[in-house]
Design an enzyme around this catalytic site. Structure first.
Site, mmCIF file in Angstrom:
data_model
loop_
_atom_site.group_PDB
_atom_site.id
_atom_site.type_symbol
_atom_site.label_atom_id
_atom_site.label_comp_id
_atom_site.label_asym_id
_atom_site.label_seq_id
_atom_site.Cartn_x
_atom_site.Cartn_y
_atom_site.Cartn_z
ATOM 1 N N ASN A 16 5.933 -17.025 5.324
ATOM 2 C CA ASN A 16 7.093 -16.651 6.138
ATOM 3 C C ASN A 16 6.566 -16.187 7.498
ATOM 4 O O ASN A 16 6.030 -15.089 7.617
ATOM 5 C CB ASN A 16 7.870 -15.520 5.437
ATOM 6 C CG ASN A 16 9.030 -15.023 6.272
ATOM 7 O OD1 ASN A 16 9.350 -15.592 7.320
ATOM 8 N ND2 ASN A 16 9.674 -13.954 5.815
ATOM 9 N N TRP A 17 6.723 -17.069 8.474
ATOM 10 C CA TRP A 17 6.190 -16.742 9.807
ATOM 11 C C TRP A 17 7.073 -15.752 10.555
ATOM 12 O O TRP A 17 6.761 -15.341 11.663
ATOM 13 C CB TRP A 17 6.003 -18.028 10.623
ATOM 14 C CG TRP A 17 4.791 -18.822 10.205
ATOM 15 C CD1 TRP A 17 3.851 -18.453 9.277
ATOM 16 C CD2 TRP A 17 4.378 -20.114 10.692
ATOM 17 N NE1 TRP A 17 2.887 -19.426 9.164
ATOM 18 C CE2 TRP A 17 3.181 -20.458 10.020
ATOM 19 C CE3 TRP A 17 4.893 -21.009 11.626
ATOM 20 C CZ2 TRP A 17 2.503 -21.659 10.257
ATOM 21 C CZ3 TRP A 17 4.217 -22.212 11.865
ATOM 22 C CH2 TRP A 17 3.041 -22.523 11.187
ATOM 23 N N LYS A 18 8.211 -15.411 9.985
ATOM 24 C CA LYS A 18 9.152 -14.458 10.613
ATOM 25 C C LYS A 18 9.387 -14.861 12.074
ATOM 26 O O LYS A 18 9.445 -16.066 12.356
ATOM 27 C CB LYS A 18 8.624 -13.023 10.461
ATOM 28 C CG LYS A 18 8.298 -12.689 9.000
ATOM 29 C CD LYS A 18 8.079 -11.225 8.744
ATOM 30 C CE LYS A 18 7.804 -10.989 7.260
ATOM 31 N NZ LYS A 18 7.729 -9.604 6.890
ATOM 32 N N HIS A 108 16.426 -11.926 2.764
ATOM 33 C CA HIS A 108 15.210 -11.166 3.075
ATOM 34 C C HIS A 108 15.572 -9.724 3.428
ATOM 35 O O HIS A 108 16.594 -9.478 4.082
ATOM 36 C CB HIS A 108 14.456 -11.827 4.234
ATOM 37 C CG HIS A 108 13.056 -11.302 4.370
ATOM 38 N ND1 HIS A 108 12.783 -10.087 4.958
ATOM 39 C CD2 HIS A 108 11.876 -11.798 3.950
ATOM 40 C CE1 HIS A 108 11.471 -9.876 4.901
ATOM 41 N NE2 HIS A 108 10.894 -10.888 4.294
ATOM 42 N N GLU A 179 10.214 -8.709 -3.409
ATOM 43 C CA GLU A 179 9.571 -8.094 -2.256
ATOM 44 C C GLU A 179 10.012 -6.639 -2.159
ATOM 45 O O GLU A 179 11.029 -6.339 -1.502
ATOM 46 C CB GLU A 179 9.957 -8.835 -0.971
ATOM 47 C CG GLU A 179 9.489 -10.270 -0.918
ATOM 48 C CD GLU A 179 9.260 -10.743 0.512
ATOM 49 O OE1 GLU A 179 8.183 -11.279 0.778
ATOM 50 O OE2 GLU A 179 10.142 -10.546 1.371
ATOM 51 N N GLY A 185 4.450 -5.248 4.914
ATOM 52 C CA GLY A 185 3.736 -4.785 6.098
ATOM 53 C C GLY A 185 3.037 -3.461 5.868
ATOM 54 O O GLY A 185 2.785 -2.701 6.801
ATOM 55 N N SER A 223 2.555 -7.525 1.719
ATOM 56 C CA SER A 223 1.154 -7.214 2.056
ATOM 57 C C SER A 223 0.141 -8.055 1.290
ATOM 58 O O SER A 223 -0.921 -7.550 0.928
ATOM 59 C CB SER A 223 0.875 -5.730 1.840
ATOM 60 O OG SER A 223 1.750 -4.951 2.624
ATOM 61 N N GLY A 244 3.801 -12.797 4.465
ATOM 62 C CA GLY A 244 4.391 -12.582 5.783
ATOM 63 C C GLY A 244 3.324 -12.526 6.856
ATOM 64 O O GLY A 244 2.751 -13.542 7.246
ATOM 65 N N GLY A 245 3.024 -11.315 7.311
ATOM 66 C CA GLY A 245 2.088 -11.098 8.417
ATOM 67 C C GLY A 245 0.822 -11.945 8.343
ATOM 68 O O GLY A 245 0.432 -12.589 9.325
HETATM 69 P P1 13P Z 1 4.017 -8.973 4.702
HETATM 70 O O1 13P Z 1 3.153 -9.998 3.991
HETATM 71 O O2 13P Z 1 3.745 -8.903 6.170
HETATM 72 O O3 13P Z 1 3.992 -7.666 4.020
HETATM 73 O O4 13P Z 1 5.530 -9.525 4.608
HETATM 74 C C1 13P Z 1 6.031 -9.912 3.394
HETATM 75 C C2 13P Z 1 7.307 -10.587 3.654
HETATM 76 O O5 13P Z 1 8.248 -9.971 4.123
HETATM 77 C C3 13P Z 1 7.377 -12.026 3.355
HETATM 78 O O6 13P Z 1 8.692 -12.493 3.376
#
Ligand code: 13P
Length: 264
Positions: A16-18, A108, A179, A185, A223, A244-245
């Site tokens: 998920n590149w957000k 999300h 999640e 994060g 994370s 995510g990150g």
């Molecule tokens: P992180 O991996 O940055 O904690 O984010 C998880 C997330 O929200 C994936 O959708």
């Protein structure tokens, strides 16, 4: 994308590149991801690799992947509950499908928390996506720190799942992403043991909602990095990870992919 039995498919690695990458950065990241995938293709063919760029970058990422079937699938990060109309700023699931997506994240926690998405809105999104397209929903659920500390993990998961999945048609594949908000994060994710407990509960709820094992996958997100990914992919813990990150930093994500490609 899926065979008849979702469990006959490979563990999911969902990026998920957000809103972390601008369109040119996203196509650059996709280019280098394609190269990385080719490099470790033997090990990575055991996984289903899905990338969810921000909506304005999907088309460019799809061009990078090319018209032929690619080992990397695309997903949206959200969509609306109508196909067309006066809904400024929204994107329809049909548009996502036309742009080359086969998956879409819904519910999300960042949308729930920051944009005020409710269970009822997420229910409409999941229902419409399933009715209007063949996209597979990736439905996110998870409790806040406060809810966890007050012993409400199960009741929160139960409420979110019952609402989001209540209009999923029979024989429809669904990915549920657990999640926990407090682990997103964060410096440390949930422990694999705690994760396994929550995932078992999610499976139990999905079963009760009439989504049999062969139509569902339950993955973990929060994370996940190259250091922790293997602990969540261990058999019995989860059907994959939502990253995510760490997925929008190419060096970090390639290192995660190298790690999972190398396990036998
Ligand atoms: P992180 O991996 O940055 O904690 O984010 C998880 C997330 O929200 C994936 O959708």
């Amino acid at each position: 994308m899926f065979q008849n039995n979702i469990m006959s498919t490979r563990p999911f690695i969902i990026a998920n590149w957000k809103m972390n990458l601008l369109p040119d950065e996203a196509s650059q990241a996709m280019n280098s991801l394609v190269a990385c995938q080719k490099r470790y293709s033997k090990g990575l063919e055991r996984y289903s690799l899905i990338v969810c760029p921000s909506h304005e970058s999907i088309s460019r990422c799809n061009n990078v992947l090319g018209k032929k079937s690619s080992p990397i699938a695309l997903g949206g990060q959200d969509c609306f509950w109508h196909d067309k109309g006066a809904f400024t700023g929204e994107i329809s699931p049909i548009s996502l499908e036309r742009l080359g997506c086969t998956y879409c994240i819904l519910g999300h926690s960042e949308r729930r928390e920051i944009l005020g998405e409710t269970d009822a809105m997420i229910q409409k999104k999941v229902a419409h996506l399933c009715a209007a397209t063949s996209l597979t929903p990736i439905v996110c659920v998870g409790e806040s720190r406060k809810e966890r500390n007050s012993g409400r993990v199960r009741s929160v998961l139960k409420r979110q799942l019952r609402s989001a999945l209540s209009h999923v048609p029979r024989r429809r594949h669904v990915v549920v992403a657990y999640e926990p908000i407090w682990a997103i994060g964060a410096r440390h994710p949930i422990t694999p043991k705690e994760c396994a407990v929550a995932l078992a509960y999610i499976h139990e709820q999905c079963q009760g909602l009439g989504i049999p094992r062969m139509y569902r996958a339950v993955v973990y997100g929060g994370s996940v990095t190259h250091d922790t990914v293997l602990s969540f992919l261990t058999k019995g813990v989860s059907d994959g990870v939502l990253v995510g990150g760490a997925s929008s930093k190419s060096a970090e994500f390639h290192s995660l992919l190298r790690t999972i490609a190398k396990i036998v």
